[in-house]
Design a protein around this motif. Structure first.
Motif, PDB file in Angstrom:
ATOM      1  N   ARG A  23      34.130  38.475  33.459  1.00 48.84           N
ATOM      2  CA  ARG A  23      33.293  38.979  34.547  1.00 48.84           C
ATOM      3  C   ARG A  23      34.092  39.156  35.836  1.00 48.84           C
ATOM      4  O   ARG A  23      33.977  40.167  36.522  1.00 48.84           O
ATOM      5  CB  ARG A  23      32.111  38.035  34.789  1.00 48.84           C
ATOM      6  N   LEU A  24      34.939  38.165  36.170  1.00 44.56           N
ATOM      7  CA  LEU A  24      35.737  38.255  37.396  1.00 44.56           C
ATOM      8  C   LEU A  24      36.699  39.436  37.360  1.00 44.56           C
ATOM      9  O   LEU A  24      36.887  40.129  38.356  1.00 44.56           O
ATOM     10  CB  LEU A  24      36.506  36.951  37.624  1.00 44.56           C
ATOM     11  N   VAL A  25      37.327  39.656  36.189  1.00 48.87           N
ATOM     12  CA  VAL A  25      38.290  40.753  36.078  1.00 48.87           C
ATOM     13  C   VAL A  25      37.591  42.099  36.144  1.00 48.87           C
ATOM     14  O   VAL A  25      38.021  43.000  36.880  1.00 48.87           O
ATOM     15  CB  VAL A  25      39.118  40.619  34.775  1.00 48.87           C
ATOM     16  N   LEU A  26      36.496  42.261  35.416  1.00 48.29           N
ATOM     17  CA  LEU A  26      35.849  43.569  35.354  1.00 48.29           C
ATOM     18  C   LEU A  26      34.973  43.858  36.575  1.00 48.29           C
ATOM     19  O   LEU A  26      35.001  44.967  37.107  1.00 48.29           O
ATOM     20  CB  LEU A  26      35.016  43.682  34.078  1.00 48.29           C
ATOM     21  N   ASP A  27      34.193  42.885  37.018  1.00 47.60           N
ATOM     22  CA  ASP A  27      33.248  43.136  38.101  1.00 47.60           C
ATOM     23  C   ASP A  27      33.881  43.018  39.487  1.00 47.60           C
ATOM     24  O   ASP A  27      33.565  43.793  40.381  1.00 47.60           O
ATOM     25  CB  ASP A  27      32.050  42.189  37.998  1.00 47.60           C
ATOM     26  N   GLN A  28      34.775  42.038  39.657  1.00 47.54           N
ATOM     27  CA  GLN A  28      35.340  41.816  40.987  1.00 47.54           C
ATOM     28  C   GLN A  28      36.757  42.358  41.115  1.00 47.54           C
ATOM     29  O   GLN A  28      37.375  42.208  42.162  1.00 47.54           O
ATOM     30  CB  GLN A  28      35.293  40.328  41.330  1.00 47.54           C
ATOM     31  N   GLY A  29      37.299  42.911  40.048  1.00 49.76           N
ATOM     32  CA  GLY A  29      38.613  43.545  40.111  1.00 49.76           C
ATOM     33  C   GLY A  29      39.780  42.587  40.255  1.00 49.76           C
ATOM     34  O   GLY A  29      40.863  42.990  40.693  1.00 49.76           O
ATOM     35  N   GLN A  30      39.604  41.332  39.885  1.00 44.89           N
ATOM     36  CA  GLN A  30      40.709  40.380  39.978  1.00 44.89           C
ATOM     37  C   GLN A  30      41.743  40.664  38.888  1.00 44.89           C
ATOM     38  O   GLN A  30      41.452  41.263  37.858  1.00 44.89           O
ATOM     39  CB  GLN A  30      40.187  38.954  39.866  1.00 44.89           C
ATOM     40  N   GLU A  38      43.688  30.237  36.955  1.00 45.45           N
ATOM     41  CA  GLU A  38      42.657  29.536  37.723  1.00 45.45           C
ATOM     42  C   GLU A  38      41.614  28.879  36.810  1.00 45.45           C
ATOM     43  O   GLU A  38      41.160  27.766  37.064  1.00 45.45           O
ATOM     44  CB  GLU A  38      41.967  30.540  38.648  1.00 45.45           C
ATOM     45  N   LEU A  39      41.261  29.563  35.713  1.00 47.99           N
ATOM     46  CA  LEU A  39      40.235  29.038  34.801  1.00 47.99           C
ATOM     47  C   LEU A  39      40.802  28.232  33.636  1.00 47.99           C
ATOM     48  O   LEU A  39      40.057  27.742  32.794  1.00 47.99           O
ATOM     49  CB  LEU A  39      39.394  30.210  34.258  1.00 47.99           C
ATOM     50  N   GLY A  40      42.119  28.124  33.569  1.00 43.73           N
ATOM     51  CA  GLY A  40      42.741  27.360  32.484  1.00 43.73           C
ATOM     52  C   GLY A  40      42.714  28.079  31.149  1.00 43.73           C
ATOM     53  O   GLY A  40      42.605  27.448  30.098  1.00 43.73           O
ATOM     54  N   LEU A  41      42.824  29.404  31.188  1.00 44.48           N
ATOM     55  CA  LEU A  41      42.812  30.211  29.973  1.00 44.48           C
ATOM     56  C   LEU A  41      44.184  30.810  29.725  1.00 44.48           C
ATOM     57  O   LEU A  41      44.996  30.930  30.641  1.00 44.48           O
ATOM     58  CB  LEU A  41      41.796  31.356  30.108  1.00 44.48           C
ATOM     59  N   TYR A  43      46.385  33.952  29.383  1.00 46.85           N
ATOM     60  CA  TYR A  43      46.182  35.290  29.953  1.00 46.85           C
ATOM     61  C   TYR A  43      46.128  36.373  28.887  1.00 46.85           C
ATOM     62  O   TYR A  43      45.432  37.374  29.044  1.00 46.85           O
ATOM     63  CB  TYR A  43      47.240  35.601  31.023  1.00 46.85           C
ATOM     64  N   LYS A  44      46.843  36.186  27.794  1.00 47.94           N
ATOM     65  CA  LYS A  44      46.793  37.179  26.708  1.00 47.94           C
ATOM     66  C   LYS A  44      45.400  37.200  26.064  1.00 47.94           C
ATOM     67  O   LYS A  44      44.870  38.257  25.749  1.00 47.94           O
ATOM     68  CB  LYS A  44      47.840  36.860  25.637  1.00 47.94           C
ATOM     69  N   THR A  45      44.844  36.030  25.872  1.00 48.27           N
ATOM     70  CA  THR A  45      43.509  35.943  25.269  1.00 48.27           C
ATOM     71  C   THR A  45      42.471  36.552  26.200  1.00 48.27           C
ATOM     72  O   THR A  45      41.612  37.321  25.758  1.00 48.27           O
ATOM     73  CB  THR A  45      43.161  34.475  24.968  1.00 48.27           C
ATOM     74  N   LEU A  46      42.573  36.223  27.476  1.00 47.75           N
ATOM     75  CA  LEU A  46      41.651  36.808  28.450  1.00 47.75           C
ATOM     76  C   LEU A  46      41.786  38.328  28.461  1.00 47.75           C
ATOM     77  O   LEU A  46      40.795  39.052  28.458  1.00 47.75           O
ATOM     78  CB  LEU A  46      41.891  36.237  29.847  1.00 47.75           C
ATOM     79  N   GLY A  47      43.014  38.821  28.414  1.00 45.17           N
ATOM     80  CA  GLY A  47      43.243  40.267  28.394  1.00 45.17           C
ATOM     81  C   GLY A  47      42.639  40.925  27.166  1.00 45.17           C
ATOM     82  O   GLY A  47      42.104  42.040  27.243  1.00 45.17           O
ATOM     83  N   ARG A  48      42.701  40.236  26.033  1.00 47.40           N
ATOM     84  CA  ARG A  48      42.136  40.782  24.804  1.00 47.40           C
ATOM     85  C   ARG A  48      40.613  40.916  24.917  1.00 47.40           C
ATOM     86  O   ARG A  48      40.046  41.946  24.557  1.00 47.40           O
ATOM     87  CB  ARG A  48      42.509  39.896  23.617  1.00 47.40           C
TER      88      ARG A  48
END
Length: 152
Positions: A23-30, A38-41, A43-48
């Motif tokens: 949500r943060l990446v898509l809606d707020q453009g982070q 920041e969320l302890g994830l 980054y490759k998984t979040l990107g997927r």
């Protein structure tokens, strides 16, 4: 008995954290990397997952990370049929070895058109892990090497 112990913390993240990151990446453009950090994830998984959401694939009901829920091959009724057979065989003094029980289980699954793992098909028998789990679910049983008996 085999009990697997995790050696890493990879793949352990909360569903809420991943959905929040998307949500943060898509809606707020982070950016993906700082948001993941920041969320302890990872980054490759979040990107997927961001890419899946961008392609209009619903990720709200998707399974995230590793789960400790193991897929049962035989349901309770089918396992009870095997258990009843073991009891019947022991009453007539026909003992089964572990190998014979593994082969019997595979044949039972094959005859009843139950989907089995590829390792079962390759070896033509149930896996050792499945047998250990079966005996954990049915502690009244134990397989031992049968001893010869005579009617005299």
């Amino acid at each position: 008995m085999r009990v697997y112990k995790r050696k890493t913390e990879r793949g352990l993240f909360s569903r809420e954290a991943m959905l929040e990151g998307v949500r943060l990446v898509l809606d707020q453009g982070q950016k993906i990397k700082p948001t993941a950090r920041e969320l302890g994830l990872n980054y490759k998984t979040l990107g997927r997952y961001v890419a899946l959401k961008r392609n209009s694939i619903n990720i709200d009901n998707k399974q995230f990370g590793y789960s400790k829920v193991y897929k049962r091959i035989l349901n309770d009724e089918q396992e009870q049929m095997l258990a009843d057979y073991l009891i019947q065989a022991s009453r007539i003094y026909y003992g089964l070895t572990k190998i014979e029980f593994r082969t019997l289980t595979f044949e039972f699954a094959k005859i009843n058109n139950i989907p089995t793992p590829t390792s079962w098909k390759k070896n033509q028998m149930a896996s050792k892990d499945w047998v250990y789990q079966f005996f954990n679910r049915h502690p009244e049983f134990s397989l031992r090497t049968p001893e010869p008996t005579s009617l005299a």
